[in-house]
Structure formats: C-alpha cells, structure tokens
Design a protein around this motif. Sequence first.
Motif, PDB file in Angstrom:
ATOM      1  N   GLU A 145       0.900  -1.159  -0.093  1.00  0.00           N
ATOM      2  CA  GLU A 145      -0.049  -0.038   0.160  1.00  0.00           C
ATOM      3  C   GLU A 145       0.665   1.156  -0.020  1.00  0.00           C
ATOM      4  OE1 GLU A 145      -3.297   0.497  -0.086  1.00  0.00           O
ATOM      5  OE2 GLU A 145      -4.226  -1.394   0.880  1.00  0.00           O
ATOM      6  N   THR A 184      -9.611  -4.873  -3.802  1.00  0.00           N
ATOM      7  CA  THR A 184      -8.748  -4.689  -3.110  1.00  0.00           C
ATOM      8  C   THR A 184      -9.070  -4.715  -1.707  1.00  0.00           C
ATOM      9  OG1 THR A 184      -7.582  -3.107  -4.866  1.00  0.00           O
ATOM     10  CG2 THR A 184      -6.877  -2.722  -2.567  1.00  0.00           C
ATOM     11  N   GLY A 233      -0.971  -4.570   1.511  1.00  0.00           N
ATOM     12  CA  GLY A 233      -2.098  -4.575   0.993  1.00  0.00           C
ATOM     13  C   GLY A 233      -2.507  -6.205   0.586  1.00  0.00           C
TER      14      GLY A 233
END
Length: 252
Positions: A145, A184, A233
């Motif tokens: 991220e 996501t 992430g």
Amino acid sequence: MERTRISALAHTHHPIAAPLADAVVAGLLERALPPGEGRVLDLGCGGATWLRRGLDLRPGLHAVGVDLDAQTVERARRDAAADGLGDRLALHAADAREFAADRSFDSVLCVGATHAFGGLLPTLAAARRHLAPGGTVLVGDGFWEREPDRRTLDVGFAADEYADLATTVDRVTAAGWTPVYGHTSTAEEWDDYEWSWTGSLAAWALDNDADAALEAATRHRDEWLHGYRGTLGFVTLVLRRTWPDDEPSGHR
C-alpha cells in the motif's frame, strides 16, 4: 506448536484465510466460477472453504482441492461429507506444484497461497497449466500500500517481496492475463481478519492453558500492529488469458 495447528485455530472464526469479507468472497466466486456445470481447482486449498462455498453457489459444479497438509485435508474431507458435498469434492494431500496438469478446469483458484509457488507470476504459470481454454483464474496476493519502512522489514518482510498495486497489475497483464474483476481489501477487512486471527488463537490458548499458542498470538498481533498494518495490502483478481495459449505473446 505446529504451524498448521496454529493456523487452524487462528481461522476458527474467519475460515477464509485472507482479509476478505464474506460478501466479497461470494461476489468473487460469482464472477470466477462457470455459470452452470463445470470443474474448479483450488491450488493450496487449506480447509477447502472456497471450494465448499463455490459448490453451494453452483449445484452443477465439481471441485478438486490440493494442499500439502494431510491433517487439514482430512479434516476438510470430513467437513465436506457432513455438508453433503463429498461426492462433488475431491481433495488431495499433495504438493500443489506437482499436481498433474490436464487443462480440464474451468476455474483455478489460489488465494493467499502464492508462496507455495514462489510468488504471484509463478502461481499464474502453474494455474495456466490446469486451465481449460476460456477459463478463469481467481488469485489473491499481497502488494505494498506504501513503501515498506524499517518496522515492516523488521518483522520479516523483504522490500522486494511485493510491488505497489499498479506495478503488480502491470506484471500480471504483461504475463498475458487480463483482469475482468478485482477487489482490493479494505482496512476494515484487514482489521477484522487480524483481530479474528489473533483473537481466536489467544482465546483458545487461555482456555487450554497453552503458553506456546498465546505467545504465537501475541507475536502475530505485535508484528501486525507495530509492523505491516497499513503497509501490506491484498488484492484478489479475476483473470482470463488475453490471447489463446497457442498464439504468440505479441498477438492482440
């Protein structure tokens, strides 16, 4: 305490071993599975949760799961039989890298298990060997991220272990895949997953006076909160081949 035992306990209240909400899992399966009859393969299936949910969604589907851990596979067989899915689900305790490829699967899944193949692109290469023409791959993997700082690296990650999201998708498309959907994971999904992981294991440890399990839960929680929270992430992609496999990669 064995890693597989720790993982099983930690996923008691979050059987999907990835930071994904149940509604998101259902939506991903709707897009990735064939609409009627068909065959699906999960490489690194763990407890076969993805496959069992897929079979519930698609009554005409048959599924195959492969996982290295024999105890987890046997437990998944018992759970599938109890759910009445035993005749539609075949599970193999084997190395997913060596599972015989026959290109007969309409969908191939590998979510959160790309480490078994050495990363995202090797996972897609393995999935391609099993995928029928026109089939779909559902794959989930990490990405950065933000650039990892020293705190993240100190808990065991390497700076080049992942790339940012745009670069990750660029690498996938350069390897001949087209995303037809993706998700996501949100901060809320991550927090729910990590609190479930550490909390389920810690609760079991306290109930059973298990110091090793409590230490594992505490260590994982500290690595998350003091290390990779907000940096690591997770993206789950629904992919199809951009061009037929018998055509050169330059074809458009």
